[in-house]
Motif scaffolding. Structure first.
Motif, mmCIF file in Angstrom:
data_model
loop_
_atom_site.group_PDB
_atom_site.id
_atom_site.type_symbol
_atom_site.label_atom_id
_atom_site.label_comp_id
_atom_site.label_asym_id
_atom_site.label_seq_id
_atom_site.Cartn_x
_atom_site.Cartn_y
_atom_site.Cartn_z
ATOM 1 N N ARG C 44 0.953 -1.266 0.073
ATOM 2 C CA ARG C 44 0.096 0.035 0.093
ATOM 3 C C ARG C 44 0.867 1.253 0.053
ATOM 4 O O ARG C 44 1.717 1.143 0.554
ATOM 5 N N SER C 45 0.424 2.148 -0.687
ATOM 6 C CA SER C 45 1.335 3.424 -0.752
ATOM 7 C C SER C 45 1.652 3.959 0.622
ATOM 8 O O SER C 45 2.827 4.398 0.715
ATOM 9 N N SER C 46 0.436 4.118 1.687
ATOM 10 C CA SER C 46 1.048 4.706 2.742
ATOM 11 C C SER C 46 2.123 3.982 3.463
ATOM 12 O O SER C 46 2.871 4.408 4.231
ATOM 13 N N ASP C 47 1.777 2.580 3.399
ATOM 14 C CA ASP C 47 2.809 1.819 4.117
ATOM 15 C C ASP C 47 4.145 1.854 3.440
ATOM 16 O O ASP C 47 5.265 2.089 4.159
ATOM 17 N N ARG C 48 4.230 2.116 1.898
ATOM 18 C CA ARG C 48 5.614 2.023 1.514
ATOM 19 C C ARG C 48 6.350 3.431 1.758
ATOM 20 O O ARG C 48 7.478 3.412 2.084
ATOM 21 N N GLU C 49 5.436 4.445 1.783
ATOM 22 C CA GLU C 49 6.028 5.774 2.247
ATOM 23 C C GLU C 49 6.799 5.603 3.673
ATOM 24 O O GLU C 49 7.767 6.113 4.055
ATOM 25 N N ARG C 50 5.884 5.037 4.839
ATOM 26 C CA ARG C 50 6.499 4.906 6.020
ATOM 27 C C ARG C 50 7.602 4.128 5.981
ATOM 28 O O ARG C 50 8.754 4.333 6.850
ATOM 29 N N LEU C 51 7.437 2.952 5.428
ATOM 30 C CA LEU C 51 8.819 2.034 5.389
ATOM 31 C C LEU C 51 10.024 2.529 4.735
ATOM 32 O O LEU C 51 11.260 2.372 5.218
ATOM 33 N N GLN C 54 11.312 4.479 7.537
ATOM 34 C CA GLN C 54 11.729 3.901 8.777
ATOM 35 C C GLN C 54 13.133 2.987 8.390
ATOM 36 O O GLN C 54 13.948 2.784 9.371
#
Lengths: 567, 310, 344
Positions: C44-51, C54
């Motif tokens: 998912r785009s939001s997860d990708r951005e966060r990972l 991180q």
């Protein structure tokens, strides 16, 4: 005398190799995890009934990366979650939810869902315990929530817990979740696993993150019918029956998962009976397995393989902007023979992205194979072979499309067949294959599908099965330099479609939501925005020894405690 | 041995030229002769076979006829989408042989250039080039190949040469094989140059002001040609084998362009059920590599002045 | 000698830095570790951005390289995406012995990931090497003593065959014959995959049984090259003056061959073995894949396919170090064996 050095050297090498192996390898599993070995190990061993011990062997072609449910996206790890962990509720073979950690499914009738759909209250069962005997309480839910959204933890996905405004635990048995907006797809997405607060909290307090927690890779405390005892990298993982499981002690004593790197070894093991269960079987292996008495069970988990077109109005191929050309591509490729021959008749051509869910307008039938109609449509759209090179053209642009996919064998085979058949209707296809971590890279990383490096792409994906929600078609998900992570790779933006997608996710009423989805599926189908190749079910091979096996699409091993092993 | 060495003893015959001597030595190496004959047959097979089967036929799929064992219409059987394996080994052979030859050419050019420059100029250039060589030698070739094949994979579009379309990945494979295998040759050439550059004929050429490139390419290089030829020959075998390795690991030339190597990709899954998928291309690879190795060995014996043969 | 060793070790440092830099750049460009993260659907785009944030993948490449090299515990990272770097970094860097943590097995130290597999590879490789050396000595010496005899010709031809066979072909063929067809014909057959039978457990006899086919495949190929090499070295030594002297002195043939000739021929053989040893780790890639051997080669393929830079870099750097160390050991051994060689 001098030549003895050679032998000394050799001897030294062998001894050192053996020593190294000895360090890494053959000790009994018990000595390997000093930290948090549960107490059930001695309870198992002295029973000296090893002859009667029922051990089922699963053959996995991919090793899990990690077992923590919130740290992995891997299917091979996710499907083990019904073994040793638990979802708040899982799905049976009809894809109906049935409660595991909760006493009953939250609904409007029992007050579990607020009338506007934004507050969901879960009542937990009274008898749920971790495999070490510690009771499972609302505290574990709260802890799991906090860990998932904590920026110090690099979990795989925060969705949908990141949509929560608050999570409250008024008492030990109650969890109240408040969403910002009504959230229609809560049932399919919430609580896919739980982390034990009593084990993980000290780690988080000491290290500031749970990324390195031993439990992630060796969760010897779980809450499923089985519990992990050891996992040796590259070889196997072993799960034994959990004495404390509240839905009944499993009939099988041990599940042994063996990792083999490829289909051939998997098939060999299943044939000889060394393996009792395998999954992700290549279609070509199915007849030989069936001949050996292995049962093949196909379950739909919402995946459908299909063609995506790069539809960006400026950067995309001009021909693909025309719905008639896309329809012609669908009509010009014999997907029925493809399913019959390459997929051995085990699958059907997919009509929509949502096949095998209740969200598809029942009037939709897949595009037939009709090359004449395809040619007529192309003629009508103005794509005619004016220069006699066998390829249609229009305004000086040749109808040459590049077709990219991963290196999976069935996809490469499909490409070869499609290339030949589409050339017969005057469309030239050039083929591209990419390693899957490159193919699926984001726009920011220059991924071919995300940047539209080719004109059409083949892959298989899924909405929030068994729910129908997906963000793949939203305008705001079109990747660009400003939002490099977007997943609307076809770069297709249609206001009407966008509004329908925005609407359905807030529709808590099933019938209303279904009607919205009917509109969505009809539009995507009729304009051939997505052309289905085959419904992509999960295929399980079940050896003749395993009994009572039922499988579900969303949570395959939902009734594993009822499975039995007979000779 | 047969009837050849007799005449050498005959004082009446004029002395043999170097070329004749080499041929004599080469001829004595029966394996090398067998290799040459085999190679000729293989070339006829892959290029002559094209008169019997069109390329379109080699790429024709027929899903109703998939995985058929060898039989009348398809002597080598059919593959997973019903393409004729015989026709594909013919067209695959062309690409495999071309890859072998061109990759060995790339390898030889880089190896000779690096070795010659390092050996002739010495000093800083030598140190830098040799450090790079060492660095490349420190990482096993297969690892480099895997990493590079992924790096360049899928970036080059198809090319059309003489009315035939080739997958762009052919270029990628040729380049990465060439780029990862020149190091040994460079070392050999450097050593040759180091020993030759102090010879009188080089000093003389330098004294009369012959341009440097001329000294390098016209004076020294021809004198160190023997090991280069041997190494290039063996390089062809190496490149064909290497192509098969990366194809086997699924990172080779993109289908539908066939190579012997990529016909083996995925064949692993049919080890038991459809052995004809891997046995025919596999045997052709083995035959080719074997023949080239024989020829290379023969050439080594023939060209090596220290060789005791004859 | 000590000075020579120190100089060589100092020279190795820039070499390793150079290798690591090139490989790091290549690795970071050959795939997106977050593409699907081993799953079947796109992240998912939001997860990708966060990972990306991180895991530090949003940093410029040179920064990522420096963090990998010297760690980031001296600086602060922004993990929550508010633009304020408030969390101290956790990497200590390769120079301080921390190869980072795997992206695939998130949070697991790279050295631990590798260490779990290394012994299995070494077991396979060293056994093959021993088999190869012993067989090659017998074959090589024998065919050197009977140069151009029928046996020599046959041995030479077979060894050429072995030398020309791609390892996957002989591996496939041996599985097809000894595992598949032997079973079909009701003969005692060999296990084709894995390291032991899970029903029996990891006992020494099981491991040995499962090693037969991979060791056979590996040995067959290396045997060819080694025996050719030993043959030609022996031939060279046998034509030397001191052998002729020994012969004319009437020393027993056995003494001449084993004491004088073989001893002197051993020198170049040691070189080849020494230089080849680290490369055996690479030879494992295909063999381990085919025979499902849980070693480092398979680890490499698995982690390359998910663009796990830390683990792949760890494997490559360890092999590079091994190559350099073995080169040095070979040189030292050379000098020790042959008093004529002086490095100072």
């Amino acid at each position: 005398m001098k030549r003895t050095w050679l032998y000394t050297l050799l001897a030294a090498m062998i001894v050192s190799a053996l020593l190294l192996t000895a360090c890494g390898g053959p000790q009994p599993p018990a000595t390997q995890a000093p930290a948090e070995e549960p107490v059930e190990e001695p309870a198992e061993e002295p029973a000296a009934e090893s002859a009667a011990r029922k051990v089922a062997t699963f053959i996995w072609t991919q090793e899990f990366d990690t077992l923590n449910p919130y740290y992995t996206n891997m299917w091979f790890s996710a499907i083990t979650q019904q073994l040793w962990n638990a979802w708040a509720w899982d799905y049976d073979d009809q894809n109906a939810p049935h409660p595991v950690l909760v006493a009953e499914m939250p609904s409007e009738d029992n007050g579990g869902i607020s009338p506007d759909g934004s507050v969901i209250t879960m009542k937990l069962r009274d008898d749920i315990v971790w495999s070490d005997g510690t009771p499972i309480t609302s505290e574990d839910f709260k802890f799991t929530y906090e860990m998932v959204v904590d920026p110090n933890n690099a979990v795989a996905s925060t969705y949908p817990l990141d949509l929560l405004v608050s999570l409250e635990t008024p008492d030990e048995r109650t969890v109240v979740m408040t969403f910002e907006e009504p959230f229609a797809s809560w049932q399919a997405t919430l609580w896919h696993g739980l982390m034990p607060a009593h084990i993980m909290r000290p780690v988080f307090e000491a290290e500031g993150t749970i990324d390195g927690a031993a439990w992630n890779l060796k969760p010897t405390v779980g809450c499923g019918p089985f519990v992990l005892t050891d996992w040796e990298s590259g070889s196997y993982a072993r799960f034994v029956a959990n004495e404390n499981y509240w839905l009944g002690k499993p009939k099988i004593d041990e599940i042994f998962m063996r990792f083999v790197p490829d289909d051939a070894s998997q098939v060999a093991a299943l044939k000889t009976g060394e393996g009792d269960l395998g999954t992700f079987i290549a279609y070509s292996d199915i007849p030989t397995l069936e001949a050996e008495g292995v049962n093949m069970i196909t379950v739909f988990s919402g995946y459908n393989e299909g063609w995506y077109f790069y539809l960006d109005p400026e950067k995309g191929h001009p021909a693909l902007q025309d719905a008639r050309v896309r329809q012609a591509l669908a009509l010009g490729f014999d997907r029925f023979s493809l399913n019959e021959d390459l997929l051995l008749g085990l699958t059907e051509p997919a009509a929509t992205y949502w096949d095998n869910t209740p969200w598809v307008d029942p009037s939709i039938e897949p595009w037939p194979y009709d090359p004449e109609r395809a040619k007529a449509l192309l003629d009508e759209a103005g794509w005619i072979d004016t220069n006699g090179d066998g390829v249609r053209d229009k305004d000086g642009v040749e109808l040459v499309l590049t077709y990219g996919t991963t290196t999976r064998e069935i996809r490469q085979d499909t490409q070869a067949v499609a290339q030949q058949q589409l050339s017969e209707i005057g469309v030239k296809i050039e083929l591209f294959n990419y390693a899957s971590d490159i193919f699926f890279s984001s726009y920011g990383e220059g991924g071919p599908a995300a940047t539209g490096a080719n004109d059409m792409f083949e892959y298989s994906t899924v909405p929030n099965f068994p729910d129908g929600d997906t963000s793949e078609w939203l305008c705001r998900e079109i990747p660009s330099d400003e939002s490099p992570d977007g997943i609307n790779w076809p770069a297709y933006c249609d206001e009407e479609l966008d509004a329908l997608f925005q609407l359905q996710v807030t529709q808590v009423d099933f019938e209303e939501r279904q009607q919205t989805f009917y509109q969505i599926t009809r539009k995507i189908f009729e304009e051939a925005l997505w052309v289905g190749l085959w419904q992509d079910p999960d295929i399980f091979a079940i050896g003749p020894r395993l009994k009572n096996v039922k499988l579900s699409g969303a949570t395959p091993f939902f009734n594993i405690q009822e499975w039995d092993l007979t000779e | 041995m047969v009837g050849v060495s007799r005449s050498v003893d005959d004082l009446l015959t004029p002395p043999l030229t170097l070329r004749q001597l080499m041929w004599l030595r080469f001829r004595r190496h029966k394996m090398a002769l067998f290799g040459v004959a085999m190679l000729i047959l293989l070339v006829i097979y892959s290029f002559g076979g094209a008169f019997f089967f069109s390329e379109a036929y080699a790429n024709t799929t027929n899903t109703k006829m998939r995985l058929q064992p060898p039989m009348a219409g398809h002597p080598f059987g059919t593959d997973t989408v019903g393409r004729d394996i015989l026709a594909r080994t013919i067209y695959g052979g062309q690409i495999s042989l071309i890859i072998g030859l061109t990759a060995a050419l790339v390898e030889t050019i880089i190896g000779v250039l690096v070795g010659a420059l390092a050996g002739y100029y010495g000093g800083l250039l030598d140190s830098v080039l040799m450090r790079v060589t060492e660095a490349m030698l420190s990482v096993p070739q297969l690892f480099l190949l895997i990493v590079m094949a992924k790096f360049f994979g899928g970036q080059i579009p198809d090319l059309t040469v003489m009315g035939r379309t080739f997958s762009g990945s052919v270029i990628v494979i040729i380049s990465i094989i060439g780029v990862t295998s020149w190091m040994y040759l460079a070392r050999i050439v450097r050593a040759e140059f180091l020993s030759l550059k102090e010879n009188e004929f080089v000093l003389a050429a330098r004294a009369i002001g012959t341009p440097r490139w001329q000294i390098i390419f016209q004076h020294i290089l021809p004198n160190s040609i023997a090991p280069i030829i041997v190494s290039a020959t063996l390089g062809v075998a190496g490149a064909i084998g290497t192509e098969a390795y990366i194809s086997f690991l699924g990172m080779g030339v993109r289908p539908p362009t066939a190579t012997w190597g990529n016909m083996l990709d995925g064949a692993y899954n049919y080890i038991e059920t459809a052995p004809w998928l891997w046995i025919f291309p596999g045997m052709l690879i083995v035959l080719t590599v074997l023949s080239i190795n024989f020829v290379g060995d023969g050439l080594r014996d023939a060209l090596d002045p220290r060789s005791r043969a004859t | 000698m000590t000075r020579y060793v120190i100089r060589r070790l100092l020279q190795a440092i820039p070499l390793l830095l150079f290798i690591s830099m090139v490989l790091f750049v290549l690795m970071r460009n050959i795939g997106d570790p977050l593409a699907t993260m081993g799953g079947r659907r796109v992240t998912r785009s939001s997860d990708r951005e966060r990972l990306t944030r991180q895991l530090g993948l949003d940093k410029p490449l040179y920064v990522q390289y420096f963090y990998w090299l010297i760690g980031n515990d001296w600086t602060k990272m922004d993990l929550d995406g508010d633009g304020v770097a408030e969390t101290p970094g956790r990497m200590r860097g390769v120079l301080r012995g921390d190869f980072g943590t795997s992206l695939v097995n998130r949070g697991k130290p790279v050295l631990e990931v590798i260490w779990e597999r290394l012994p299995n590879t070494l077991l396979l490789m060293i056994t093959s090497e021993v088999v190869v050396i012993l067989c090659a000595l017998v074959v090589g010496v024998y065919s050197a003593l009977r140069q151009y005899s029928l046996t020599d010709q046959i041995v030479t031809t077979i060894s050429f065959f072995g030398y020309s066979l791609p390892i996957f072909f002989i591996a496939l063929l041996s599985i097809y014959i000894f595992a598949v067809n032997f079973k079909r014909w009701g003969l005692p057959y060999l296990p084709a995959v894995g390291m032991f039978d899970p029903q029996v457990g990891k006992t020494p006899s099981q491991v040995i049984l499962h090693m037969v086919l991979p060791v056979f495949s590996l040995s067959f190929i290396y045997l060819a090259a080694y025996s050719r090499y030993i043959r030609s070295t022996m031939l060279e030594v046998l034509s030397q003056d001191y052998i002729r002297t020994a012969k004319s002195k009437g020393l027993p043939r056995r003494t001449i061959i084993f004491l004088h000739a073989l001893k002197n021929a051993a020198l170049p053989i040691v070189t080849v073995v020494g230089l080849d040893l680290p490369f055996l780790l690479a030879g494992a890639v295909v063999t381990e894949r085919i025979f499902a051997w849980p070693g480092m080669g398979r680890l490499f393929l698995d982690h390359v396919s998910r663009a796990d830079t830390p683990v792949v870099m760890g494997i490559l750097m360890l092999i590079s170090i091994a190559v350099i160390v073995f080169q040095l050991i070979t040189d030292i051994m050379y000098a020790w064996l042959d008093p004529r060689i002086r490095y100072d």
